[in-house]
Design a protein around this motif. Sequence first.
Motif, PDB file in Angstrom:
ATOM      1  N   ARG A 102       0.826  -1.205   0.000  1.00  0.00           N
ATOM      2  CA  ARG A 102       0.000   0.000   0.000  1.00  0.00           C
ATOM      3  C   ARG A 102       0.866   1.263   0.000  1.00  0.00           C
ATOM      4  NH1 ARG A 102      -3.625  -3.336   2.373  1.00  0.00           N
ATOM      5  NH2 ARG A 102      -3.029  -3.137   4.538  1.00  0.00           N
ATOM      6  N   ALA A 103       1.974   1.236   0.727  1.00  0.00           N
ATOM      7  CA  ALA A 103       2.880   2.393   0.755  1.00  0.00           C
ATOM      8  C   ALA A 103       3.457   2.668  -0.627  1.00  0.00           C
ATOM      9  CB  ALA A 103       4.005   2.151   1.762  1.00  0.00           C
ATOM     10  N   ALA A 104       3.579   1.622  -1.446  1.00  0.00           N
ATOM     11  CA  ALA A 104       4.086   1.782  -2.814  1.00  0.00           C
ATOM     12  C   ALA A 104       2.945   2.054  -3.795  1.00  0.00           C
ATOM     13  CB  ALA A 104       4.842   0.522  -3.235  1.00  0.00           C
ATOM     14  N   GLY A 105       1.746   2.310  -3.266  1.00  0.00           N
ATOM     15  CA  GLY A 105       0.598   2.609  -4.120  1.00  0.00           C
ATOM     16  C   GLY A 105      -0.131   1.382  -4.613  1.00  0.00           C
ATOM     17  N   GLY A 106       0.158   0.233  -4.026  1.00  0.00           N
ATOM     18  CA  GLY A 106      -0.460  -1.015  -4.469  1.00  0.00           C
ATOM     19  C   GLY A 106      -1.612  -1.465  -3.591  1.00  0.00           C
ATOM     20  N   ARG A 107      -1.956  -2.729  -3.755  1.00  0.00           N
ATOM     21  CA  ARG A 107      -3.091  -3.314  -3.041  1.00  0.00           C
ATOM     22  C   ARG A 107      -2.723  -4.692  -2.522  1.00  0.00           C
ATOM     23  NH1 ARG A 107      -7.777  -2.800  -7.352  1.00  0.00           N
ATOM     24  NH2 ARG A 107      -8.803  -4.107  -5.843  1.00  0.00           N
ATOM     25  N   ALA A 108      -3.519  -5.158  -1.561  1.00  0.00           N
ATOM     26  CA  ALA A 108      -3.361  -6.512  -1.022  1.00  0.00           C
ATOM     27  C   ALA A 108      -4.680  -7.244  -1.197  1.00  0.00           C
ATOM     28  CB  ALA A 108      -2.976  -6.462   0.449  1.00  0.00           C
ATOM     29  N   VAL A 109      -4.601  -8.424  -1.777  1.00  0.00           N
ATOM     30  CA  VAL A 109      -5.779  -9.257  -1.997  1.00  0.00           C
ATOM     31  C   VAL A 109      -5.518 -10.612  -1.359  1.00  0.00           C
ATOM     32  CG1 VAL A 109      -7.220 -10.389  -3.745  1.00  0.00           C
ATOM     33  CG2 VAL A 109      -6.359  -8.080  -4.149  1.00  0.00           C
ATOM     34  N   ALA A 110      -6.531 -11.138  -0.687  1.00  0.00           N
ATOM     35  CA  ALA A 110      -6.405 -12.444  -0.041  1.00  0.00           C
ATOM     36  C   ALA A 110      -7.450 -13.396  -0.600  1.00  0.00           C
ATOM     37  CB  ALA A 110      -6.585 -12.315   1.466  1.00  0.00           C
ATOM     38  N   LEU A 111      -7.004 -14.607  -0.922  1.00  0.00           N
ATOM     39  CA  LEU A 111      -7.909 -15.692  -1.284  1.00  0.00           C
ATOM     40  C   LEU A 111      -7.976 -16.620  -0.080  1.00  0.00           C
ATOM     41  CD1 LEU A 111      -6.594 -16.785  -4.821  1.00  0.00           C
ATOM     42  CD2 LEU A 111      -8.256 -15.021  -4.274  1.00  0.00           C
ATOM     43  N   VAL A 112      -9.185 -17.001   0.322  1.00  0.00           N
ATOM     44  CA  VAL A 112      -9.346 -17.936   1.429  1.00  0.00           C
ATOM     45  C   VAL A 112     -10.111 -19.143   0.898  1.00  0.00           C
ATOM     46  CG1 VAL A 112     -10.145 -18.298   3.789  1.00  0.00           C
ATOM     47  CG2 VAL A 112      -9.397 -16.026   3.071  1.00  0.00           C
ATOM     48  N   MET A 113      -9.441 -20.290   0.930  1.00  0.00           N
ATOM     49  CA  MET A 113     -10.007 -21.513   0.382  1.00  0.00           C
ATOM     50  C   MET A 113     -10.638 -22.354   1.491  1.00  0.00           C
ATOM     51  SD  MET A 113      -9.433 -20.964  -2.714  1.00  0.00           S
ATOM     52  CE  MET A 113     -10.129 -22.505  -3.285  1.00  0.00           C
ATOM     53  N   GLY A 114     -11.570 -23.200   1.084  1.00  0.00           N
ATOM     54  CA  GLY A 114     -12.240 -24.113   2.004  1.00  0.00           C
ATOM     55  C   GLY A 114     -13.727 -23.838   2.057  1.00  0.00           C
ATOM     56  N   GLU A 115     -14.492 -24.886   2.257  1.00  0.00           N
ATOM     57  CA  GLU A 115     -15.953 -24.776   2.245  1.00  0.00           C
ATOM     58  C   GLU A 115     -16.492 -23.774   3.270  1.00  0.00           C
ATOM     59  OE1 GLU A 115     -17.996 -26.126   0.010  1.00  0.00           O
ATOM     60  OE2 GLU A 115     -16.261 -27.002  -0.992  1.00  0.00           O
ATOM     61  N   GLU A 116     -15.821 -23.634   4.413  1.00  0.00           N
ATOM     62  CA  GLU A 116     -16.304 -22.747   5.470  1.00  0.00           C
ATOM     63  C   GLU A 116     -15.508 -21.444   5.533  1.00  0.00           C
ATOM     64  OE1 GLU A 116     -15.836 -25.412   8.694  1.00  0.00           O
ATOM     65  OE2 GLU A 116     -17.222 -26.849   7.801  1.00  0.00           O
ATOM     66  N   ALA A 117     -14.876 -21.074   4.428  1.00  0.00           N
ATOM     67  CA  ALA A 117     -13.991 -19.908   4.405  1.00  0.00           C
ATOM     68  C   ALA A 117     -14.723 -18.609   4.720  1.00  0.00           C
ATOM     69  CB  ALA A 117     -13.293 -19.797   3.051  1.00  0.00           C
ATOM     70  N   GLY A 118     -15.958 -18.469   4.241  1.00  0.00           N
ATOM     71  CA  GLY A 118     -16.689 -17.219   4.431  1.00  0.00           C
ATOM     72  C   GLY A 118     -16.955 -16.881   5.876  1.00  0.00           C
ATOM     73  N   ASP A 119     -17.184 -17.886   6.709  1.00  0.00           N
ATOM     74  CA  ASP A 119     -17.492 -17.665   8.121  1.00  0.00           C
ATOM     75  C   ASP A 119     -16.305 -17.940   9.037  1.00  0.00           C
ATOM     76  OD1 ASP A 119     -20.139 -17.084   7.434  1.00  0.00           O
ATOM     77  OD2 ASP A 119     -20.696 -19.203   7.510  1.00  0.00           O
ATOM     78  N   SER A 120     -15.123 -18.094   8.477  1.00  0.00           N
ATOM     79  CA  SER A 120     -13.967 -18.505   9.283  1.00  0.00           C
ATOM     80  C   SER A 120     -13.353 -17.335  10.046  1.00  0.00           C
ATOM     81  CB  SER A 120     -12.905 -19.153   8.402  1.00  0.00           C
ATOM     82  OG  SER A 120     -12.282 -18.188   7.588  1.00  0.00           O
ATOM     83  N   ALA A 121     -12.663 -17.670  11.115  1.00  0.00           N
ATOM     84  CA  ALA A 121     -11.936 -16.669  11.901  1.00  0.00           C
ATOM     85  C   ALA A 121     -10.832 -16.033  11.063  1.00  0.00           C
ATOM     86  CB  ALA A 121     -11.360 -17.319  13.156  1.00  0.00           C
ATOM     87  N   LEU A 122     -10.209 -16.831  10.208  1.00  0.00           N
ATOM     88  CA  LEU A 122      -9.135 -16.310   9.359  1.00  0.00           C
ATOM     89  C   LEU A 122      -9.654 -15.201   8.447  1.00  0.00           C
ATOM     90  CD1 LEU A 122      -6.174 -16.562   8.379  1.00  0.00           C
ATOM     91  CD2 LEU A 122      -7.029 -18.145   6.663  1.00  0.00           C
ATOM     92  N   THR A 123     -10.815 -15.401   7.850  1.00  0.00           N
ATOM     93  CA  THR A 123     -11.400 -14.372   6.984  1.00  0.00           C
ATOM     94  C   THR A 123     -11.671 -13.108   7.781  1.00  0.00           C
ATOM     95  OG1 THR A 123     -12.364 -16.063   5.564  1.00  0.00           O
ATOM     96  CG2 THR A 123     -13.301 -13.860   5.398  1.00  0.00           C
TER      97      THR A 123
END
Length: 177
Positions: A102-123
Amino acid sequence: MPYVITGLVLVAAVAALNTVLLVVILRRWQELEAVRRRDGFAGQGPQPGDRLPEFTSTAVSGRTLSESDLRSGELLLGVFSHDCPSCTDSLPDFAEQAGRARAAGGRAVALVMGEEAGDSALTGQLDGIADEIVVHPEAAPLFRALQVPAFPTILRYRDGVVTAPFAADREPVPAAS
């Protein structure tokens, strides 16, 4: 009798020394095996010079992302599994790298895999770190196109080209497509 006691003490000391040496050797062997596996995974998947594959996915925010949206400037792309302890352990590293992107003007994107990814603590933890989060099943096409060998995999892109895989000091978990 004193020779027997001295002999037993000597044998016990040698046995204790052997046990200590065995434990030290086994620990070192485990460390070397972990490095070997991590290095083996590093030779697989996206390599410096590879282009960001074509994809279209909907992020948790509802925004549609495609490779054309991410092909300019700096991009940090983290690929995680919702049930991977190494992924959770790597979040501070990912957060630090995301700040640099972000400091270099960019972005960070995360992919979270697994059937329960949407409700996970990691997400939930990634919510404050990544600019966009794409969860399974929306993340599956990009995950398959990247041919990610292990979780976590963190890639740095510049103008849509991998500049370097970021090797976290964590035990990788093999990724199944």
